[in-house]
Design an enzyme around this catalytic site. Sequence first.
Site, PDB file in Angstrom:
ATOM      1  N   TRP A 147       0.778  -0.990   0.196  1.00  0.00           N
ATOM      2  CA  TRP A 147       0.043  -0.285   0.434  1.00  0.00           C
ATOM      3  C   TRP A 147       0.282   1.371  -0.046  1.00  0.00           C
ATOM      4  O   TRP A 147       0.601   2.387  -0.921  1.00  0.00           O
ATOM      5  CB  TRP A 147      -0.870  -0.171   1.422  1.00  0.00           C
ATOM      6  CG  TRP A 147      -1.986  -1.143   0.919  1.00  0.00           C
ATOM      7  CD1 TRP A 147      -2.416  -2.338   1.782  1.00  0.00           C
ATOM      8  CD2 TRP A 147      -3.115  -1.358   0.035  1.00  0.00           C
ATOM      9  NE1 TRP A 147      -3.130  -3.146   1.737  1.00  0.00           N
ATOM     10  CE2 TRP A 147      -3.641  -3.213   0.503  1.00  0.00           C
ATOM     11  CE3 TRP A 147      -3.402  -0.499  -1.314  1.00  0.00           C
ATOM     12  CZ2 TRP A 147      -4.700  -3.377  -0.744  1.00  0.00           C
ATOM     13  CZ3 TRP A 147      -4.503  -1.611  -2.063  1.00  0.00           C
ATOM     14  CH2 TRP A 147      -5.353  -2.169  -2.119  1.00  0.00           C
ATOM     15  N   ASP A 176      -1.812   7.027   6.580  1.00  0.00           N
ATOM     16  CA  ASP A 176      -3.047   5.323   6.247  1.00  0.00           C
ATOM     17  C   ASP A 176      -3.748   4.264   6.849  1.00  0.00           C
ATOM     18  O   ASP A 176      -2.300   3.967   7.001  1.00  0.00           O
ATOM     19  CB  ASP A 176      -2.539   4.693   5.172  1.00  0.00           C
ATOM     20  CG  ASP A 176      -3.329   3.615   4.253  1.00  0.00           C
ATOM     21  OD1 ASP A 176      -4.609   3.636   4.488  1.00  0.00           O
ATOM     22  OD2 ASP A 176      -3.026   2.995   3.069  1.00  0.00           O
ATOM     23  N   LYS A 219     -11.747  -2.331   6.227  1.00  0.00           N
ATOM     24  CA  LYS A 219     -11.010  -3.104   7.738  1.00  0.00           C
ATOM     25  C   LYS A 219     -11.690  -3.222   8.808  1.00  0.00           C
ATOM     26  O   LYS A 219     -11.749  -4.020   9.582  1.00  0.00           O
ATOM     27  CB  LYS A 219      -9.417  -2.767   7.288  1.00  0.00           C
ATOM     28  CG  LYS A 219      -8.742  -3.032   6.081  1.00  0.00           C
ATOM     29  CD  LYS A 219      -9.074  -3.564   5.394  1.00  0.00           C
ATOM     30  CE  LYS A 219      -8.526  -3.910   3.820  1.00  0.00           C
ATOM     31  NZ  LYS A 219      -7.675  -2.671   3.335  1.00  0.00           N
TER      32      LYS A 219
END
Length: 362
Positions: free
Chosen positions: A104, A173, A197
């Site tokens: 990511w 993030d 998530k």
Amino acid sequence: MDVNRICNFNAGPAALPEPVLQELQANILSFQTCCMSILEISHRSSDFDAVINDAVARTKRLLGIGEDYHVLFLQGGASLQFAMIPMNFLTEDRKADYINTGTWSTKAIKEAEIQKKNFTVAASSEDRNFAYIPKNFSFTPDATYVHITSNNTIKGTQWAKLPDTGSVPLVADMSSDFMCRPIDMSRFGMIYVGAQKNIGPAGVCMVVVRDDMLKLIPDGLPTMLDYRTHVEKNSMYNTPPCFAIYTVQLVLKWLEETIGGLGEMEKINLKKADTLYSAFDESNFYNGTADRDSRSLMNVTFRLPDEDLEKRFIAEAAQNGLGGLKGHRSVGGCRASIYNATTVESVEKLVSFMKDFEKKNQ
Ligand SMILES: *Cc1c(COP(=O)(O)O)cnc(C)c1O
């Protein structure tokens, strides 16, 4: 609930707290005073206004932040934030640092690169396939921000302690570890979170941005890609994902009222992670892929002695009511995601299955 539900170790979209699902079910036909479904009402209605304002207020209380931060509910996922961050905060005269800790982070870096922004990769753990969180950095002293991925969902690593960036704000993030424990928000200029998530369903991305960061934004950006638009309109410049926001509100209520806040959540998460990692540490059969000091509280990645055993492990686990244990398609192996909504009992069941499987297959 007398419904057949298995223990859910999915990485995302992932487990939601059962009381939240029950509350959604109970309210689906008629919401509050409006006698229509939350799915059927205007985002301009007073009933929805109460939902979004409550979600903002709970977020601020849980994170311990005040007026100087804005809480936004956006679309486009965490992936759009990869592009919006450099677009909003990096004008020609500014630069940023990025720390590369996995898939990511790499994607976030790529979006700054596409826009030809001025940035440096201040540290990376790519040399050992991202199995650890770097300890040595070469930060740019006058950077506008330092970007980190607080938890690496695919590689199973997490920052145990934030890097010392002096007065440079962090932009993070936090998609896969948001609200898993208390954090020092004063270190962050902005955090962003794909909800699916740890905080809700797919379809909404939460952004928490400090007021002073908004002053960096140049004029002339497309309206929807300028954070100020969403701050000024309380995330309702256009139609927001109402149902996803409502679900997030219920998860936040559960965190505050049932769990008792992020300190209590952390205790439960530590217990779950400890239970699972101890199972590796006592065994030569299961091998954790992350370095010990970089292990994630949320995504526990591990290998078995060979791929054939891994396949059987995942299949037999599923037959025993333990779902979602396959590693990300890019890395293989196994992964148990033990987000906030995954219970201690689910983790104990998994460990007991692991011990049985090891005995049978050694
Ligand atoms: C899942 C995930 C993303 C991608 O989120 P989308 O909402 O699908 O764009 C980004 N970062 C991290 C850390 C993730 O776990």
